[in-house]
Design a protein around this motif. Structure first.
Motif, PDB file in Angstrom:
ATOM      1  N   ARG A 190      22.187  39.363  48.202  1.00 27.57           N
ATOM      2  CA  ARG A 190      22.703  39.270  46.836  1.00 27.57           C
ATOM      3  C   ARG A 190      23.891  38.315  46.811  1.00 27.57           C
ATOM      4  NH1 ARG A 190      27.191  43.065  46.419  1.00 27.57           N
ATOM      5  NH2 ARG A 190      27.415  44.238  48.379  1.00 27.57           N
ATOM      6  N   VAL A 191      24.219  37.874  45.611  1.00 28.55           N
ATOM      7  CA  VAL A 191      25.400  37.043  45.406  1.00 28.55           C
ATOM      8  C   VAL A 191      26.470  37.919  44.782  1.00 28.55           C
ATOM      9  CG1 VAL A 191      26.362  35.045  44.204  1.00 28.55           C
ATOM     10  CG2 VAL A 191      24.045  34.933  45.156  1.00 28.55           C
ATOM     11  N   LEU A 192      27.613  38.010  45.426  1.00 25.49           N
ATOM     12  CA  LEU A 192      28.690  38.868  44.965  1.00 25.49           C
ATOM     13  C   LEU A 192      29.517  38.131  43.912  1.00 25.49           C
ATOM     14  CD1 LEU A 192      30.289  41.554  45.438  1.00 25.49           C
ATOM     15  CD2 LEU A 192      31.682  40.263  47.068  1.00 25.49           C
ATOM     16  N   ALA A 193      29.653  38.729  42.752  1.00 21.60           N
ATOM     17  CA  ALA A 193      30.480  38.136  41.697  1.00 21.60           C
ATOM     18  C   ALA A 193      31.949  38.330  42.058  1.00 21.60           C
ATOM     19  CB  ALA A 193      30.178  38.796  40.352  1.00 21.60           C
ATOM     20  N   GLN A 194      32.703  37.211  42.093  1.00 24.59           N
ATOM     21  CA  GLN A 194      34.110  37.260  42.458  1.00 24.59           C
ATOM     22  C   GLN A 194      34.940  36.443  41.478  1.00 24.59           C
ATOM     23  OE1 GLN A 194      35.028  37.272  46.833  1.00 24.59           O
ATOM     24  NE2 GLN A 194      33.036  36.270  46.955  1.00 24.59           N
ATOM     25  N   SER A 195      36.226  36.761  41.440  1.00 21.61           N
ATOM     26  CA  SER A 195      37.152  36.031  40.585  1.00 21.61           C
ATOM     27  C   SER A 195      37.884  34.981  41.401  1.00 21.61           C
ATOM     28  CB  SER A 195      38.169  37.007  39.971  1.00 21.61           C
ATOM     29  OG  SER A 195      39.280  36.303  39.438  1.00 21.61           O
ATOM     30  N   ALA A 196      38.103  33.810  40.789  1.00 20.08           N
ATOM     31  CA  ALA A 196      38.835  32.747  41.466  1.00 20.08           C
ATOM     32  C   ALA A 196      40.300  33.099  41.644  1.00 20.08           C
ATOM     33  CB  ALA A 196      38.699  31.441  40.689  1.00 20.08           C
ATOM     34  N   GLY A 197      40.775  34.122  40.947  1.00 20.45           N
ATOM     35  CA  GLY A 197      42.150  34.565  41.104  1.00 20.45           C
ATOM     36  C   GLY A 197      42.343  35.539  42.245  1.00 20.45           C
ATOM     37  N   GLN A 198      41.246  35.926  42.910  1.00 21.47           N
ATOM     38  CA  GLN A 198      41.349  36.827  44.050  1.00 21.47           C
ATOM     39  C   GLN A 198      41.884  36.087  45.269  1.00 21.47           C
ATOM     40  OE1 GLN A 198      37.194  38.106  44.057  1.00 21.47           O
ATOM     41  NE2 GLN A 198      37.854  40.199  43.660  1.00 21.47           N
ATOM     42  N   VAL A 199      42.454  36.841  46.206  1.00 17.19           N
ATOM     43  CA  VAL A 199      42.898  36.253  47.462  1.00 17.19           C
ATOM     44  C   VAL A 199      41.682  35.818  48.263  1.00 17.19           C
ATOM     45  CG1 VAL A 199      44.111  36.665  49.635  1.00 17.19           C
ATOM     46  CG2 VAL A 199      45.017  37.615  47.499  1.00 17.19           C
ATOM     47  N   ALA A 200      41.661  34.521  48.638  1.00 14.90           N
ATOM     48  CA  ALA A 200      40.554  33.997  49.431  1.00 14.90           C
ATOM     49  C   ALA A 200      40.766  34.271  50.909  1.00 14.90           C
ATOM     50  CB  ALA A 200      40.404  32.487  49.202  1.00 14.90           C
ATOM     51  N   PHE A 201      42.019  34.075  51.387  1.00 13.19           N
ATOM     52  CA  PHE A 201      42.352  34.316  52.788  1.00 13.19           C
ATOM     53  C   PHE A 201      43.868  34.363  52.928  1.00 13.19           C
ATOM     54  CE2 PHE A 201      41.280  29.786  52.191  1.00 13.19           C
ATOM     55  CZ  PHE A 201      42.523  29.213  52.381  1.00 13.19           C
ATOM     56  N   PHE A 202      44.302  34.795  54.098  1.00 11.77           N
ATOM     57  CA  PHE A 202      45.725  34.803  54.432  1.00 11.77           C
ATOM     58  C   PHE A 202      46.002  33.732  55.467  1.00 11.77           C
ATOM     59  CE2 PHE A 202      45.296  39.325  53.103  1.00 11.77           C
ATOM     60  CZ  PHE A 202      46.305  39.373  52.155  1.00 11.77           C
ATOM     61  N   LEU A 203      47.114  33.005  55.292  1.00 14.06           N
ATOM     62  CA  LEU A 203      47.606  32.072  56.294  1.00 14.06           C
ATOM     63  C   LEU A 203      48.857  32.666  56.931  1.00 14.06           C
ATOM     64  CD1 LEU A 203      47.306  28.621  54.458  1.00 14.06           C
ATOM     65  CD2 LEU A 203      45.748  29.592  56.165  1.00 14.06           C
ATOM     66  N   LEU A 204      48.993  32.486  58.234  1.00 17.05           N
ATOM     67  CA  LEU A 204      50.162  32.981  58.949  1.00 17.05           C
ATOM     68  C   LEU A 204      51.283  31.963  58.819  1.00 17.05           C
ATOM     69  CD1 LEU A 204      51.393  35.115  60.847  1.00 17.05           C
ATOM     70  CD2 LEU A 204      50.430  33.820  62.766  1.00 17.05           C
ATOM     71  N   SER A 205      52.415  32.412  58.260  1.00 20.96           N
ATOM     72  CA  SER A 205      53.568  31.532  58.091  1.00 20.96           C
ATOM     73  C   SER A 205      54.490  31.586  59.295  1.00 20.96           C
ATOM     74  CB  SER A 205      54.347  31.913  56.828  1.00 20.96           C
ATOM     75  OG  SER A 205      55.553  31.184  56.757  1.00 20.96           O
ATOM     76  N   GLY A 206      54.788  32.765  59.761  1.00 22.66           N
ATOM     77  CA  GLY A 206      55.726  32.941  60.864  1.00 22.66           C
ATOM     78  C   GLY A 206      56.013  34.410  61.026  1.00 22.66           C
TER      79      GLY A 206
END
Length: 459
Positions: A190-206
């Motif tokens: 299936r194709v999951l309906a998602q919002s573009a305002g959702q968090v896509a991923f986390f980046l590590l800052s420090g």
């Protein structure tokens, strides 16, 4: 927005949508669209492996179904710690497609860094090589799983040609289940309906006080960053981007990097070692046109280029990821003969500034550039948080359509790192040029302040 994340105020979100910066599409939809447009074109290259856009999209689809069958659910978090191999890109898009949030971590990190990431995000899964360059990632995951209740699924990537020690569903005494990453090949359901305002991923800052600082990047904001950077450097479908530095950084992933190259239908070449011995040969063989390196790597390439020979197919542009205070970066000549060099300043939080190309003498004209977006709002503040006089140096504060409003689950640090009206305190010193550019001059530690005054980042 995911619990623990700070959303953009609605008035700003409306402004960014009205300006066309945020277009409402998710990153996995972007890949799906490019597969329809550019199906037979080469998307990924790694050694002898070559994947077309159609193949990349199909593998992401099937892996996403495999993740769902192994019990991952939308909104859960999974730590991804892979080197620059095709599986990194496939896994990133597969997890997003399954609604799971990847937590991107450099493959060089060890338990002291990974274990706090798991605790902070309550990550239920972990994707990494079974072993890489002499380090047993699977054993590390087992130790982390035994520490707490979160990590219960490990997806090891076996080295090419090696038999997997995890030939199927297995468990260890901690109750952690192991599924070879290559086994996640299931028919899309299936194709999951998602919002573009959702968090896509986390980046590590420090890290701060021993705890990781994670930057939540949404589909809307990161797609805009990558797309705008691609437009700025005139990236097109005939370009070949070399990802020589770790692909889990903002520079390599989206400045324009991997996502920007996918936006325009270009080709991404993945290298696991940025050293000149491998990369200069790859530049020639794959006809690389754009890449991103650090100043130290650029110097190594520069030293090795005359001996290695660059042929007639050097890149047209080498981006040099600047480090505040590294004034020597501005004097670098082109790492490969015949190309232009461009300084890029920015981190996982933004903002991005990019210099104009090098001058006719082959040197970068200075450690300065313009913010990426016309809606980047920039302030230069003195030690008291007051705007510095025109032409004077101050701490660079920024807010805009790709600069998140807070770190993940870090309210105390957010109070110190963000102003009440949403400006991110970068900790970088800069001054403006008469034409509106920025000269990055150093770090906040160099900002003069009265004797006895504390940290100026504390309100």
């Amino acid at each position: 927005m995911l619990e623990g994340c700070t959303p953009w105020p609605e008035e700003f979100a409306d402004r960014y949508r009205a300006a066309g910066h945020w277009r409402g599409g998710t990153l996995d939809d972007l890949l799906r669209d490019r597969a329809l447009r550019h199906g037979p074109r080469t998307a990924l290259v790694h050694g002898e492996t070559r994947l077309t856009y159609a193949n990349l999209n199909r593998r992401a689809d099937r892996m996403a179904a495999g993740f769902r069958l192994r019990g991952l659910r939308p909104g859960q978090r999974v730590v991804v710690q892979l080197p620059n191999v095709p599986e990194l890109v496939i896994t990133l898009f597969a997890l997003m497609r399954a609604g799971v949030v990847p937590v991107l971590c450099p493959v060089s990190c060890r338990a002291a860094e990974v274990s706090p990431l798991v605790r902070l995000t309550q990550a239920v899964g972990y994707v990494a090589p079974a072993a890489y360059r002499g380090f047993d990632h699977t054993a590390m995951a087992a130790g982390i799983a035994a520490e707490g209740p979160f990590l219960r699924r490990v997806f090891p990537l076996d080295a090419p040609g090696e038999a997997s020690p995890y030939g199927g569903f297995t468990t260890d005494p901690s109750g952690c289940h192991y599924f070879p990453l290559g086994s996640l090949d299931s028919p899309p359901d299936r194709v999951l309906a998602q919002s573009a305002g959702q968090v896509a991923f986390f980046l590590l800052s420090g890290t701060a006080a021993g705890e990781p600082l994670l930057v939540p990047r949404t589909h809307d904001d990161f797609a805009y960053q990558a797309r705008a950077a691609a437009e700025l450097v005139s990236l097109g479908e005939d370009d070949v981007y070399l990802a020589a530095l770790p692909a889990v950084s903002s520079l390599v992933l989206g400045s324009p990097g991997i996502v920007g190259t996918l936006c325009v239908g270009g080709t991404i070449v993945l290298a696991e070692d940025p050293g000149p011995a491998d990369c200069l040969a790859v530049v020639e063989r794959e006809r690389v046109t754009v890449t991103s390196v650090e100043p130290s790597v650029a110097r190594l390439w520069l030293d090795a280029a005359p001996a290695a020979g660059t042929g007639a197919h050097g890149p047209r542009l080498v981006q040099i990821g600047g480090v505040p205070g590294d004034r020597g970066a501005a004097g670098l000549t082109s790492p490969v003969r015949g190309c232009s060099a461009q300084l890029v300043f920015g981190g996982a939080e933004g903002p991005l500034t990019l210099s104009p190309p090098e001058g006719p003498d082959g040197t970068v004209p200075g450690a300065w550039g313009r913010p990426l977006s016309p809606d980047d709002e920039i302030r230069l503040a003195d030690a008291d948080g007051v705007d510095a006089p025109e032409g004077e140096t101050g701490e660079l504060l920024a807010r805009g359509p790709y600069t998140p409003r807070g770190y993940y689950r870090a309210p105390g640090h957010n109070a110190r790192s963000f102003t009440a009206d949403g400006y991110f305190r970068t900790g970088v010193l800069a001054r403006r040029t008469p034409d509106g550019g920025l000269v990055v001059t150093g770090s906040l530690d160099e900002l003069p302040r009265p004797a006895g005054q504390g940290d100026p980042s504390v309100p």
